[in-house]
Scaffold this active site. Structure first.
Site, PDB file in Angstrom:
ATOM      1  N   LYS A  64      -8.371   0.135   2.556  1.00 42.20           N
ATOM      2  CA  LYS A  64      -8.597  -0.507   1.264  1.00 42.20           C
ATOM      3  C   LYS A  64      -7.816  -1.819   1.178  1.00 42.20           C
ATOM      4  O   LYS A  64      -7.243  -2.284   2.160  1.00 42.20           O
ATOM      5  CB  LYS A  64      -8.228   0.462   0.139  1.00 42.20           C
ATOM      6  N   GLU A 122     -13.061  -1.227   2.730  1.00 36.99           N
ATOM      7  CA  GLU A 122     -13.339  -1.843   1.439  1.00 36.99           C
ATOM      8  C   GLU A 122     -13.240  -3.356   1.550  1.00 36.99           C
ATOM      9  O   GLU A 122     -12.325  -3.877   2.211  1.00 36.99           O
ATOM     10  CB  GLU A 122     -12.326  -1.342   0.403  1.00 36.99           C
ATOM     11  N   ASP A 154     -16.212  -3.580  -3.569  1.00 33.58           N
ATOM     12  CA  ASP A 154     -15.348  -3.256  -4.714  1.00 33.58           C
ATOM     13  C   ASP A 154     -15.426  -4.336  -5.790  1.00 33.58           C
ATOM     14  O   ASP A 154     -15.155  -5.517  -5.532  1.00 33.58           O
ATOM     15  CB  ASP A 154     -13.909  -3.107  -4.239  1.00 33.58           C
TER      16      ASP A 154
END
Length: 282
Positions: free
Chosen positions: A164, A198, A219
């Protein structure tokens, strides 16, 4: 949601609620008193946690009988009798609050999830949960999402690779190109391990997908950016949309062509469903 996982949660909850017994019932109620109870819906919803309800009362007193009248995933209206319980009055009242707390929360999650699922009907997307669960209750809350027609993301940090924004920030600070990091990760992972990354910008999409991910998470993308991202991926990986997803927005998000929509609200801010236990003591 396995039997041991259910027992672990309930045993801890019962110990927390009455570490040295229920001194009220033990003081006021004759040991011979019996009770019957109905779990009744105060509002419409979707049930989750029938096995949890049953096991709570059985762990208090194995002689207690519990008949669950609605299956997990079953819809009900206000006034519906969901379960009937009978046994020692002390035992029924000892298990009442823990059983209600767990089943109300699980059914609240199932009910909310079912609304998100209904909002994307007719698309190819699926609604999934996140790790934003109540510590210690993840197995129950994840089961509740499935009861509502949703799907589960990775269960824990041990189940899949999901790089992420914070991971990517560390790589950038170290001067490691993202594509190189993904290829190195893929080379070192077992062939069954899912790899997801991500991104928060469209210019990252091709580099990430070309490096060999299984899923790319877009995202906080706008609808136009999501559509553009799906076109850039072009079927080379699954596309997950994440960030500020609501009941009002999820339908349009699904229609951009994404495969997965993760919704933290399913578990982190859900309202417990209003269920009541109507007890008669004799």
């Amino acid at each position: 949601m396995n039997a041991q996982g259910i027992d672990d949660v309930i045993v801890r909850a019962l110990a927390e609620d009455a570490p040295w017994g229920d001194i009220t019932s033990e003081t006021f109620l004759p040991v011979t008193a019996t009770a019957t109870a109905e779990l009744v819906a105060r509002e419409p919803g979707v049930l989750s946690g029938g096995a949890v309800l049953r096991r709570t009362f059985q762990l208090v007193d194995e002689s207690t009988t519990v008949d669950v009248l609605v299956d997990d995933g079953g819809r009900f209206e206000a006034g519906t009798a969901i379960a009937r319980i009978a046994g020692s009055a002390r035992s029924v009242l000892r298990g009442e609050r823990i059983a209600l707390n767990l089943v109300q929360r699980m059914s609240g999650i199932a009910t909310l999830t079912s609304r998100y699922v209904a909002a994307i009907e007719g698309t190819n997307a699926r609604v999934v949960d996140t790790r934003k669960t109540t510590p210690g209750l993840r197995a129950l809350e994840r089961h509740a999402v499935r009861s509502g027609g949703g799907h589960n993301h990775r269960f824990s940090l041990s189940d899949a690779v999901l790089a992420k924004d914070n991971h990517l920030a560390v790589l950038a600070a170290a001067g490691i190109p993202l594509g190189d990091a993904i290829r190195a990760a893929r080379a070192g992972l077992g062939h069954t391990v899912h790899l997801e990354v991500e991104v928060d910008r469209l210019d990252q999409v091709d580099e990430v997908v070309s490096a060999g991910v299984d899923t790319i998470m877009l995202d906080n993308f706008s609808l136009d950016e999501l559509r553009h991202g799906v076109a850039l991926v072009a079927g080379r990986a699954l596309v997950e949309a994440s960030g500020n997803v609501t009941l009002d927005t999820i339908g349009e998000i699904a229609r951009t062509g994404v495969d997965v929509i993760s919704v933290g609200a399913l578990t982190h801010s859900v309202r417990a469903l209003d269920l009541g236990l109507d007890v008669t003591v004799s």
